[in-house]
Design an enzyme around this catalytic site. Structure first.
Site, PDB file in Angstrom:
ATOM      1  N   LYS A 117      -0.662   4.647   4.575  1.00 60.29           N
ATOM      2  CA  LYS A 117      -1.571   3.682   5.558  1.00 60.29           C
ATOM      3  C   LYS A 117      -0.834   3.567   6.755  1.00 60.29           C
ATOM      4  O   LYS A 117       0.331   3.457   6.638  1.00 60.29           O
ATOM      5  CB  LYS A 117      -1.542   2.386   4.597  1.00 60.29           C
ATOM      6  CG  LYS A 117      -2.436   1.512   5.207  1.00 60.29           C
ATOM      7  CD  LYS A 117      -2.645   0.257   4.165  1.00 60.29           C
ATOM      8  CE  LYS A 117      -3.430  -0.506   5.109  1.00 60.29           C
ATOM      9  NZ  LYS A 117      -5.164  -0.283   5.169  1.00 60.29           N
ATOM     10  N   HIS A 130       0.900  -1.131   0.118  1.00 57.65           N
ATOM     11  CA  HIS A 130       0.136   0.074   0.042  1.00 57.65           C
ATOM     12  C   HIS A 130       0.801   1.213  -0.147  1.00 57.65           C
ATOM     13  O   HIS A 130       2.216   1.203   0.272  1.00 57.65           O
ATOM     14  CB  HIS A 130      -0.950  -0.017   1.289  1.00 57.65           C
ATOM     15  CG  HIS A 130      -2.010  -0.782   1.145  1.00 57.65           C
ATOM     16  ND1 HIS A 130      -2.010  -2.359   1.478  1.00 57.65           N
ATOM     17  CD2 HIS A 130      -3.460  -0.826   0.779  1.00 57.65           C
ATOM     18  CE1 HIS A 130      -3.198  -2.937   1.222  1.00 57.65           C
ATOM     19  NE2 HIS A 130      -4.027  -2.138   0.754  1.00 57.65           N
TER      20      HIS A 130
END
Lengths: 264, 264, 264, 264
Positions: free
Chosen positions: D155, D151
């Site tokens: 995040k 990601h």
């Protein structure tokens, strides 16, 4: 005129592949092997081809005219073979690891005194060498880096030596950096992998894998990935072949395959 | 001391991103924009920030002290802006394509006469530049190469410009080579992709893809892969930022982002 | 109670791996092999282990109590062995390809008459079977599909049999569809690969590759990829092992490994 | 006859995409939206298209004939809207998370009493649903599993919810297993990732990444990989669209997109 080659350590796993490679390469000629076996047994595939096997390096270098010694033995014997070869102005390509710094320095000096090329390379996997070289360059521009290395599940240590070496090389060109979100939280320990100066390293171990590594660089709106997949020991042969060709034009000692390649 | 920047073409897709990038970068200062719009409308996000927008480059360079012009317009207007800037010893970073050879030569000469840096770059995607650079090096050692480029299914032409450029660069360092088995048979036409001097190129088009390319090099027992994934236009901004920093120390014209980067 | 197994074709490449697998598996017992060699030579690794090798299947089935015959020979001999086994209510696991439809029908009927399990599988690579099964499901939801298959450069035909089979299976669940932009242009012939009912297939051939396939499904804002990498012939053994276990509970003929697996 | 749809939560990030999707889909008709905003402001893009926006669900369902309510709000308001809709026999497609078990049970009972379809799905990303479903099947045959999720570096938590959910699903079909070599040693802490019942999870965070996960299964001589790449929120729309189509034929409550899809 073919390059006359002697291989020390022809029965080892690397040695066997090297014998095949030299026999297959039209510009190379295998004039002999050195095999320090206690009893004087014949190495079958060498006997078949009529390649003489010598228990003693001195005897080998006396009996044969030799251009290059490829040494794939262990540090103990390798040091003696290489020193003997260099003094006879026989070039050396050495895949042995575990030399002491003193041994390396002595070999370096001896190569210089005898104006004889000597390449010592702990890793002949050309693709891995390129992966590390490219990673070092890319890290200048993309300092956010994740390394994934994947190996079969018989491997004991994690991370792999190549992953550690890659991070080491990157650290030389990249400022120390903590990656990820500053408030990052691992809800399961280890999820974010190991950290070497902020560079993240992830080790995967599965049956069916061989030896793989990818280095992923992230920047705004893009990623760059450099990946090496090694299927078997043959992957080292291209590096040995190139080293033999390069050592013919060398008059000194070089450490590391990357330093004899034209990487510009 | 921040670098004083003017952006030509602030309403275009690249221009909008460039405005954001310059405003976000602490070492940069956006002193004005050039926007050749017929009617004198305000560009909303610039007006908000109090950035003056000039319809005329001359007027802009007269009103503001400028270190660097970032030109993201079209060849027609770009040429005039750049020539005017160089004559005022304002450095230029130019992302425009479609200049004639004559125009390029004149800009080169003008940069030299005025001892002023000028970087013309058809591609600012740093990751793509590195991918091509690394591919050129890897091809020296691994002449068997397959290029896969993947784009969204709104793209008309196949292969992509980057794939063609990559093959072009590789051909400069690799001897012509027919790849695959000599008796290779395509039982379905096109399966083996396009061939450029033996290098194979495969173009994938799917919804959900953005812009991706990987170059795969094969050698005995190993493969090396260099892959670039571009998610959006932000990926160009790192290249523009680097160019602005580099052009400050340049006294002449350079074509291609790769020629201002430290790729050693 | 171990499963008593006979292997037909123990000297072939698949056969050798199968012998190793059966010897390694604690629940299996290798009670003999069938090897139709003209001269009565010993198969060395079998002799060492004391495994009897029979030139004649009849003799083998007479001498040994057998639960399962694993047949890895060629269609010609395989048909006879399987028919003989089924009539003696010996279950069969058959990796041979090239049977005629008539032969398949006769084996099916014979298995039924004798209430004896018989699994005929042209492909024992469990991972490839799963890849095809998952592709068939995914294609219902994502009709835009590109198949990339990669093999070593000694492979003659492109695309691979598995790629063709995968496209075939997908076509059964997907409406015919032309993919890509309607105005798509190939500026280099073959760039967009082969087309099977609109599904695009790309074949890569490089030294260093073994046998790989990925199926990429594209949808708005996402892609789904199913990839199988096969490193060596050992990958077939898991499928043979599973088939032996399943055939013990079967009373009839099943064609295709996918039909004996619990894929729900 | 187009399906008449009301969207609750049209200004949210998912809601905006859903409005576009419903407007673009020829078989769907957007008859209104529910938006509980304090002040009675117009939602610009809805006003333009002449779509009425109601602050009150009751009012909306009174004014319009509605086939399906798509609810993309938060649990608090969503529960009320869904209950009201079901009692009026308006089918519901609900992307809200955070319902209590009691709320879920009451909605289930209400759907049944009114013989009205209701699909509650915490995840509408079809590709992710398929990835998890396929992983559950593959794990039956290949119990050695590594999950890599990647990601963007904004995040906070690692591993991702999808990775945790995937491991959860796999654990339901796989016996507990310690993976890797029994004597495995981490020379750098965290290298082997997080372990959930032996399944290894690795979380990568880089600028340039969006949301990606791959699940790698290893077996003798082969690996199978299932990978999902999500580029943006549009990836959820296909799942909502499918849910609307399926809910038209449902007479009861279903939890989870996977339970309304034909995954055989």
């Amino acid at each position: 005129m073919r390059i006359k080659i002697v291989i020390a350590g022809p029965r080892g796993r690397m040695g066997q592949e090297a014998v095949k490679m030299v026999l297959d390469e039209p510009d190379f000629q295998l004039v002999g092997c050195i095999d320090r076996k206690d009893k004087e047994v014949q190495v079958p595939f060498l006997a078949e081809k009529g390649i003489p096997v010598y228990r003693d390096a001195e005897e080998c270098f006396y009996a044969q005219e030799v251009d290059v010694l490829i040494d794939l033995t262990v540090a103990e014997s390798s040091y003696d073979y290489v020193m003997m070869a260099l003094r006879k102005q026989i070039r050396c390509v050495v895949g042995t690891t575990g030399f002491s710094n003193e041994q390396l320095q002595t070999m370096k000096a001896t190569a210089k005194e005898n104006s004889t090329g000597c390449i010592i390379a702990p890793n002949f996997a050309l693709g891995a060498i390129l992966m590390m070289h490219f990673s070092k360059i890319a890290a200048k521009f993309f300092p956010d880096i994740e390394i994934i290395e994947k190996h079969h599940d018989q491997k004991i240590d994690a991370p792999s030596g190549t992953a550690i070496k890659t991070a080491e090389m990157i650290k030389n060109v990249r400022n120390s950096k903590i990656q990820g979100h500053p408030d990052e939280v691992e809800t399961m320990q280890g999820a974010r992998g190991a950290s070497d100066d902020g560079i993240r390293i992830h080790s995967l171990r599965l049956p069916g894998l061989v030896a793989h590594q990818e280095v992923i660089f992230g920047g705004e709106g893009q990623t760059l990935t450099i990946k090496h997949d090694s299927m078997n020991r043959k992957s080292f042969m291209e590096g040995i072949k190139l080293s033999v060709q390069q050592v013919m034009n060398l008059k000194e000692y070089v450490y590391g395959l990357e330093n004899v390649l034209d990487l510009a």
